[in-house]
Each structure stands twice: as structure tokens, then as C-alpha cells.
Design an enzyme around this catalytic site. Structure first.
Site, PDB file in Angstrom:
ATOM      1  CB  CYS A 132      -0.773  -0.058   1.104  1.00  0.00           C
ATOM      2  SG  CYS A 132      -2.214   1.409   1.328  1.00  0.00           S
ATOM      3  CB  CYS A 135      -0.594   2.586   3.957  1.00  0.00           C
ATOM      4  SG  CYS A 135      -1.958   1.571   3.342  1.00  0.00           S
ATOM      5  CG  ASP A 136       3.007   1.214   4.418  1.00  0.00           C
ATOM      6  OD1 ASP A 136       2.917   1.962   5.353  1.00  0.00           O
ATOM      7  OD2 ASP A 136       3.034   0.058   4.383  1.00  0.00           O
TER       8      ASP A 136
END
Ligand code: NDP
Length: 306
Positions: A132, A135-136
Site C-alpha cells: 500500500c 499508507c507507507d
């Protein structure tokens, strides 16, 4: 006993549905599975969930959500649901500990990122291995990263990551792309994004964090090591819907639950929330939003019935 609503799934969608349902005094039962908390339990820092200016660890965020719903009276079972029977109302929800009856059910079982299944892929998850970018991606500022896949997700992940990363290499197993032309062109037009075609990943390398990956050219058989610090799998997701489709819930070609009217499914009294319906946004906050919507829809549905 017949529950007003049973929520299946213990990620942000299910827990937010439980929060709203319990505050509406519906006394929900929530099946959170054997590993409650969903995908965020495997993430480290979460910086895109509103309300946490310093960020919050994924597991801490989920534990807070669990505490919050318990505070308002949600009953949580850390068990997997093994089957459902939606053929008549009350519905039957079956787990290892018995059969539970409910007037409504909210399906919030999520979707799982597909992984390549490399020897060290899971060990380095959260330490340079991710599925992701939204997200990261932020943690890969000025780093060299690879994205695996040749679909729209891979292009989207690469285009997002390159805002932070020094370089992104898209590694694809064939010489043709599944991605739409526009998404592909956007990646091709970016000079910091390069492509390795006809290439498979042999393994992710590194002791505590990702230090490189070993790849193999499928045409020549030649192997090489790429010195990268980030590895993003973008080879699709699989929604957890098998038992629901068996029970008559309509799913699309890829297995995602089809929504008929807001959060309603084709079966009256069965609602859906989160990634199990959503292959596009796949964010904790969008899943939570849909959990809220499903609980409000359940409340309205029950009020209309009664
Ligand atoms: P796709 O199924 O479209 O693509 C998956 C890619 O991963 C394919 O290129 C496939 O290779 C590759 N792949 C699959 N398994 C492996 C494996 N074991 N090893 C190596 N490579 C593998 O999934 P996406 O997640 O990209 O997209 C899902 C859906 O979501 C699509 O409909 C897409 O259009 C949509 N989407 C739309 C976006 C947008 O419009 N902004 C953004 C993201 C997704 P191969 O080609 O050889 O099969």
C-alpha cells in the site's frame, strides 16, 4: 436470542459499524476473526487517519477502536465465521462456537492484498515490504523502490511513490501491460520511473530491513540483484467473500460484494461495508466511513420493519 445485527469483520469498517450500532442501542455482535483489527494490524505507522497529528501505530489505532466499541456495549467474538445462511430471516451466522441468529448482517470481511509468496516477503513486511503506497509511501523519501505488477494498481502505486522516492522501478512478468493506457503513459512519462519487463522476483533480500531484491529475466534466465530499500507488491487484492456468495450474496467478477442501494446488498437485511465492496479506495478511513453508513442503514431498516 436474536441479535438486531451481527457484524462480520473486525477492521475499521466492521468496528465503525459496531460503534454506530452500539450507540444506537442495537447491541451488536461482532465477529473479529482470530486476528482482530484487520490489515492495519500489519502496518507500522499510520499517518493518514485523521485526528492523530503525530501518526499512530496501526495496531494501536485498532486496539483503540476495539476499546471504544466495547465501551458502548458491542459484544466481540475473536472467532472466524465459517458459514452463513441467509435463506430466511432471522439469518444464521455459524462459527466454531455455535450458530447465532440476527435480523440483519453487515459484511465487513475486507480484502487481502495478494503477495508473490517469496521466501522472505512476509518476514520483511512493515520493514520495507508493503502492498500500500498510500499508507507507507511517505517512509520512502529519497529511497530506491520497486513496484511489482503490470496493472493499474502498479502504475498508480509507482506514480504515488515517485513523489517521495528517488527512483521507482516497475517490475512486470510479461512484456505487455494490463494497465489502462492513460495510467501507463503517466508512469512512462516520468523520468524517475523505469521498467523491467519479462522479469520475475526471486526473493527480497535483507536482514532487518529490505536491502535489495533478486530478479530473474524470464527470457534470458539471467539473475541480478537490485539495491533497493522498498518493495511494493501491486498484483491485485482478493476480497473475502466466498461464504457469502455461496449464501446467495451477489458478487462481481472479481468477488467484490455488489451494492444495490447505498450499503444494501441483493439480500434484504444484509449490508456491506469496507474493502469487501471497494477495490478502488481501500483506505482505513473510507472503510470506516462505509461502516458508519452501513450501521445507519441497518438502524433505518430495522425501524422501518418494526
Ligand atoms: P490487475 O488484476 O488489473 O493487475 C494485476 C497485475 O499483477 C497484472 O499485471 C498481473 O500480471 C500481475 N500479477 C498477478 N499475479 C502476479 C504474480 N504472482 N507475479 C507477478 N505478477 C503478478 O489488478 P490491479 O490491482 O492492478 O487492479 C484491479 C482493478 O482495480 C482493475 O480493474 C483496475 O483497473 C482497478 N484500478 C483502478 C485504478 C484507477 O482507475 N485509478 C487504480 C487501481 C486499480 P499479468 O498482467 O501477467 O496478469
Amino acid at each position: 436470542m436474536i441479535y438486531s445485527t451481527i457484524i462480520i469483520g473486525g477492521g475499521p469498517a466492521g468496528l465503525t459499524a459496531a460503534l454506530y450500532a452500539s450507540r444506537a442501542e442495537l447491541k451488536p455482535l461482532l465477529f473479529a476473526g482470530l486476528a482482530p483489527g484487520g490489515q492495519l494490524m500489519q502496518t507500522s505507522e499510520v499517518e493518514n487517519f485523521p485526528g492523530f497529528p503525530e501518526g499512530i501505530l496501526g495496531p494501536d489505532l485498532m486496539m483503540n477502536m476495539i476499546k471504544q466499541v466495547e465501551h458502548f456495549g458491542t459484544e466481540i467474538k475473536n472467532e472466524n465465521v465459517t458459514a452463513v445462511d441467509f435463506s430466511s430471516n432471522p439469518f444464521k451466522v455459524i462459527s466454531d462456537s455455535g450458530t447465532f441468529l440476527a435480523k440483519t448482517v453487515i459484511i465487513a470481511t475486507g480484502a487481502e492484498a495478494n503477495w508473490l509468496g517469496l521466501p522472505n516477503e512476509q518476514r520483511l513486511r512493515g520493514h520495507g515490504v508493503s502492498a500500500c503506497a498510500t499508507c507507507d509511501g511517505f517512509f520512502f523519501r529519497d529511497k530506491d523502490v520497486v513496484v511489482i505488477g503490470g496493472g493499474d494498481s502498479a502504475m498508480e502505486e509507482a506514480n504515488f511513490l515517485i513523489k517521495f522516492a528517488k527512483s521507482v522501478t516497475i517490475i512486470h512478468r510479461r512484456d505487455e501491460f494490463k494497465a489502462s493506457k492513460i495510467m501507463l503513459r503517466r508512469a512512462q512519462d516520468n523520468k524517475k520511473i523505469s521498467f523491467l519487463m519479462n522479469t520475475e522476483v526471486v526473493d527480497v533480500l535483507g536482514d532487518k530491513v529490505v536491502e535489495g531484491i533478486k530478479v530473474k529475466n524470464k527470457v534470458t534466465g539471467e539473475e541480478q540483484v537490485l539495491n533497493v530499500q522498498g518493495y511494493f507488491a501491486a498484483i491485485g487484492h482478493t476480497p473475502t467473500t466466498k461464504m457469502f456468495s455461496v449464501a446467495g450474496v451477489e458478487v462481481d467478477q472479481k468477488g467484490y460484494v455488489v451494492v444495490k442501494n447505498n450499503t444494501r446488498t441483493n439480500i434484504e437485511g444484509v449490508f456491506v461495508a469496507g474493502d469487501v465492496n471497494d477495490h478502488r479506495y481501500r483506505q482505513a478511513v473510507s472503510a470506516a466511513g462505509m461502516g458508519c453508513m452501513a450501521a445507519l442503514d441497518v438502524e433505518k431498516y430495522l425501524a422501518e420493519k418494526e
